[in-house]
Design a protein around this motif. Structure first.
Motif, PDB file in Angstrom:
ATOM      1  N   LEU A  79       5.262  10.111  -6.973  1.00  0.00           N
ATOM      2  CA  LEU A  79       4.763   9.595  -7.812  1.00  0.00           C
ATOM      3  C   LEU A  79       4.260   9.565  -8.981  1.00  0.00           C
ATOM      4  O   LEU A  79       3.977  11.134  -8.550  1.00  0.00           O
ATOM      5  CB  LEU A  79       3.785   8.293  -7.654  1.00  0.00           C
ATOM      6  CG  LEU A  79       4.013   7.389  -6.182  1.00  0.00           C
ATOM      7  CD1 LEU A  79       2.715   6.797  -5.860  1.00  0.00           C
ATOM      8  CD2 LEU A  79       4.893   6.504  -6.615  1.00  0.00           C
ATOM      9  N   LYS A  90       0.099  11.088 -10.671  1.00  0.00           N
ATOM     10  CA  LYS A  90      -0.445  10.534  -9.068  1.00  0.00           C
ATOM     11  C   LYS A  90      -0.894  12.261  -9.616  1.00  0.00           C
ATOM     12  O   LYS A  90      -0.491  12.812  -9.601  1.00  0.00           O
ATOM     13  CB  LYS A  90       0.295  10.455  -8.460  1.00  0.00           C
ATOM     14  CG  LYS A  90       0.803   8.859  -7.972  1.00  0.00           C
ATOM     15  CD  LYS A  90      -0.263   8.028  -7.922  1.00  0.00           C
ATOM     16  CE  LYS A  90      -1.221   8.065  -6.557  1.00  0.00           C
ATOM     17  NZ  LYS A  90      -2.150   7.012  -6.010  1.00  0.00           N
ATOM     18  N   SER A 141       0.968  -1.124  -0.135  1.00  0.00           N
ATOM     19  CA  SER A 141      -0.012   0.182   0.149  1.00  0.00           C
ATOM     20  C   SER A 141       1.123   1.270   0.056  1.00  0.00           C
ATOM     21  O   SER A 141       0.464   3.012  -0.107  1.00  0.00           O
ATOM     22  CB  SER A 141      -0.668  -0.209   1.120  1.00  0.00           C
ATOM     23  OG  SER A 141      -0.265  -0.187   2.131  1.00  0.00           O
ATOM     24  N   ALA A 142       1.912   0.990   0.183  1.00  0.00           N
ATOM     25  CA  ALA A 142       2.595   2.363   0.586  1.00  0.00           C
ATOM     26  C   ALA A 142       4.534   1.651  -0.657  1.00  0.00           C
ATOM     27  O   ALA A 142       4.508   1.215   0.395  1.00  0.00           O
ATOM     28  CB  ALA A 142       2.682   2.960   1.935  1.00  0.00           C
ATOM     29  N   GLU A 147       2.214   6.376  -0.697  1.00  0.00           N
ATOM     30  CA  GLU A 147       0.318   5.703  -0.954  1.00  0.00           C
ATOM     31  C   GLU A 147       0.104   4.844  -2.195  1.00  0.00           C
ATOM     32  O   GLU A 147      -0.120   5.910  -2.920  1.00  0.00           O
ATOM     33  CB  GLU A 147      -0.456   6.195   0.145  1.00  0.00           C
ATOM     34  CG  GLU A 147       0.610   6.096   1.645  1.00  0.00           C
ATOM     35  CD  GLU A 147      -0.800   6.200   2.547  1.00  0.00           C
ATOM     36  OE1 GLU A 147      -1.982   6.589   1.971  1.00  0.00           O
ATOM     37  OE2 GLU A 147      -0.705   6.445   3.615  1.00  0.00           O
ATOM     38  N   ASP A 148      -0.051   4.169  -2.425  1.00  0.00           N
ATOM     39  CA  ASP A 148      -0.449   3.930  -4.055  1.00  0.00           C
ATOM     40  C   ASP A 148      -0.435   2.133  -3.164  1.00  0.00           C
ATOM     41  O   ASP A 148      -0.455   1.413  -2.742  1.00  0.00           O
ATOM     42  CB  ASP A 148       0.395   4.291  -4.666  1.00  0.00           C
ATOM     43  CG  ASP A 148      -0.642   3.955  -6.419  1.00  0.00           C
ATOM     44  OD1 ASP A 148      -2.090   3.615  -6.502  1.00  0.00           O
ATOM     45  OD2 ASP A 148      -0.340   5.004  -7.472  1.00  0.00           O
ATOM     46  N   ASN A 149      -1.473   1.415  -4.635  1.00  0.00           N
ATOM     47  CA  ASN A 149      -1.776   0.164  -4.878  1.00  0.00           C
ATOM     48  C   ASN A 149      -0.370  -0.629  -5.813  1.00  0.00           C
ATOM     49  O   ASN A 149      -0.843  -0.212  -6.475  1.00  0.00           O
ATOM     50  CB  ASN A 149      -2.557  -0.306  -5.252  1.00  0.00           C
ATOM     51  CG  ASN A 149      -4.011   0.719  -4.123  1.00  0.00           C
ATOM     52  OD1 ASN A 149      -3.644  -0.044  -3.008  1.00  0.00           O
ATOM     53  ND2 ASN A 149      -4.774   0.038  -5.102  1.00  0.00           N
TER      54      ASN A 149
END
Lengths: 372, 253
Positions: B250, B253, B117-118, B191-193
């Motif tokens: 990122l 984003k 998740s991050a 944070e991201d998937n």
């Protein structure tokens, strides 16, 4: 009758000359099995703990026989066309394996484009070899001077033959690499051996090392002049930031960052105009033109003349160049800036640099010419 | 006969279990992760020697940009997976528009597969590693170089270039900013998937925006007054080190 005698004489002479060649060729063609044991013993490098770990290629581990063979090849002019030039002709052990000539001198007095750099600690170079970084490994590097017309001007096929015919080398190659026949001597094995020897050219026992890294009380202390030189070398004045800045590039225990930089010695109108493109000649990137390897300053006292083209004869000249700020170019290294250099500063810096002289290294019997 | 059938079934089951175990090798549990860093100025890919208009009206180009990153982790609800101890991002070879779009790629093999998740990145050299010296490393290790004795620290970020303060074409003002010491270290949490797939080369695109390092909230680094700094003047050092975390994001984003 006289005519017949002449024919007989010339025929005999021809046959004799042929038989001479045949004898030589037959020595190779016979290719008799080499009578020697192959019991490789690992060579333990003696690297002071303050130097980095050396990275040895997996396919060329150091052995005692390999290093010894490499030492012989390094000093043997057999590698050159007319047997006059060896690696050591331009890399003299007493000069920290550097060359006193401004530019390299090859067979017949041929002059190269660049100064032959010191080989001290060359086994630690990881970002490309030569002044322009064009090869990655010592094994690759050792291939090149043999066929360079202005160096040894020989070809490897011929060198392989000469080594195979030699009274001692087949046995030494057998002991180093386990070959069974002289015909199995190759340029790859020869350069592996030279690279093994070059990896033993390790210097880390200068007075600076003993005092600073080893805390060896017997080595004494820095003199006032050396200490002042050390501060000039490593530190900058916090407000004006004016300083020689040597350690921006010549840093770490190797006294080089192994990078390629334009230190402003060439006056050019544009990046295209460098007479020697250096690193740019290899990367083909305009911004890399005029950049050269940052050499180590270890044993710098012994390795004059200085720069890739040997243009400066003394350390005083080198410091004068840097204090001037060098010639501007778009890719002039940003750490090359003019600074005030008094006569005392200059002397103190030089006294500090002389602390990097390692007499144990240049006098090490294991690194000397085995033919003497 | 019945006994033979049972034995055969047991044998086949054993073979089946054994072969399924064989599939669970390390390679099948890990993938390669490529962190691809693009240097930009105001979001546009930037290469060395490329002129850009600075906030002060000067014309500027940089010819060296380096950044240490350290202690890189992938994070999910149950774990923080360390994937890289330290790396030196060197953009000096990025000298044209094509390579500027690609940027610098850091390949990290054997990253455990799974959903994360991050991505946590240390900008600079973590204090633990910064306590070491080049002597501790092999010759090609990133920490074998880029050390500044005066600080007893690695130089965590290098920005070097040249400027023409009038906005013209004579870029003869040399700019040198070297940022280091433990105070220069910061961490970011992106944070991201992130799904790391087995045996795949998984790519995460990141952007380092130089404009965000040199300018913030209407203020910009005064390059005329401070063309050089080696982490000695707080007004330069603090400006650069505090701006850096928000400059690394990122991509897309």
């Amino acid at each position: 009758m006289k005519y017949n005698i002449n024919i007989l004489f010339f025929t005999l002479a021809f046959l004799l000359s042929c038989s001479g060649d045949e004898l030589v060729m037959n020595d190779v063609l016979k290719d008799q099995k080499i009578e020697a044991a192959y019991t490789p013993e690992a060579y333990q490098l003696n690297i002071p703990k303050w130097l980095p770990e050396m990275e040895i290629p997996a396919d060329n581990p150091l052995t005692k026989a390999g290093v010894e063979l490499g030492r012989h090849l390094f000093y043997d002019p057999i590698l050159s066309l007319d047997s006059t030039i060896s690696c050591a002709s331009c890399h003299l052990p007493e000069l920290s394996f550097a060359d006193p000539n401004r530019l390299g001198v090859g067979i017949g007095g041929a002059i190269g484009d660049r100064h032959a750099m010191s080989l001290v600690n060359v086994g630690f170079y990881t970002k490309g070899l030569f002044w322009d970084g064009r090869v990655k490994t010592l094994e690759e590097q050792a291939l090149m001077p043999i066929e360079d017309h202005r160096e040894m001007n020989e070809n490897w096929k011929q060198v392989e033959k000469k080594l195979a015919r030699h009274p001692n080398y087949p046995k030494m190659f057998r002991e180093a690499f386990g070959i069974e026949y002289p015909s199995q001597i190759t340029k790859e094995l020869a350069t592996k051996a030279i690279a093994q020897f070059e990896r033993t050219l390790i210097s880390g026992e200068s007075r600076f090392d003993k005092i600073v890294f080893a805390n060896d009380l017997d080595a004494g202390f820095l003199t006032d002049s050396e200490e002042r030189g050390r501060v000039l070398y490593f530190f900058e004045e916090s407000q004006v930031l004016e300083h020689p800045g040597c350690s921006h590039c010549h840093n770490g225990p190797l006294f080089t960052d192994n990078a390629f930089r334009n230190n402003g010695i060439e006056s050019v109108n544009s990046l295209k105009d460098f007479p020697d493109k250096g690193f740019g000649g290899f990367t083909k990137q305009l911004g890399d033109n005029g950049k050269f390897r940052v050499p180590t300053l270890r044993n710098i006292e012994l390795t004059a003349p200085y720069m890739h083209d040997g243009r400066f004869q003394t350390l005083e000249e080198v410091l004068d160049h840097y204090s001037s700020g060098g010639h501007f170019a778009e890719n002039l290294d940003a750490n090359i800036l003019p600074f005030t250099l008094s006569a005392r500063d200059k002397q103190d810096l030089i006294n500090f640099l002389k602390m990097l002289t390692d007499t144990n290294f240049v006098n090490n019997p294991d690194l000397q010419n085995p033919f003497k | 006969m019945k006994k033979f059938t049972i034995l055969t079934i047991i044998l086949l089951a054993f073979i089946g279990i054994a072969s399924s175990c064989e599939k669970n090798t390390d390679d099948n549990e890990t993938g390669t992760l490529s962190l691809q860093f693009q240097l930009t100025y105001g979001g546009e890919p930037l290469h060395m020697f490329e002129r850009f208009n600075y906030a002060s009206g000067a014309s500027v180009f940089i010819d060296r940009f380096n950044l240490f990153i350290s202690d890189v982790k992938l994070v999910n609800s149950t774990t923080k997976q360390s994937i890289k101890d330290v790396a030196w991002l060197d953009f000096s070879g990025i000298q044209d528009k094509t390579t500027a779009k690609t940027g610098v790629r850091l390949e990290i093999p054997k990253v455990p597969v799974g959903q994360y998740s991050a991505l946590e990145i240390g900008l600079g050299v973590s204090p633990e590693l910064n306590a070491t010296t080049p002597s501790n490393y092999s010759a090609s290790h990133p920490l074998a170089n880029n050390y500044w004795e005066q600080w007893n620290s690695y130089i965590s970020m290098v920005i070097e270039g040249k400027a023409d303060l009038t906005g013209g074409t004579t870029h003869n003002l040399i700019l040198t900013y070297h940022v280091g010491t433990n105070d220069a270290y910061s961490r970011i949490n992106l944070e991201d998937n992130f799904l790391i797939k087995s045996g795949k080369n998984n790519v995460i695109l990141l952007e380092i925006d130089l404009k965000k390092i040199l300018t913030k909230e209407g203020q910009h680094l005064d390059i005329e007054r401070f063309p050089r700094d080696h982490s000695t003047r707080p007004e330069v050092f603090d400006f650069l080190r505090l701006n850096l975390p928000s400059a690394v994001v990122l991509k897309n984003k």
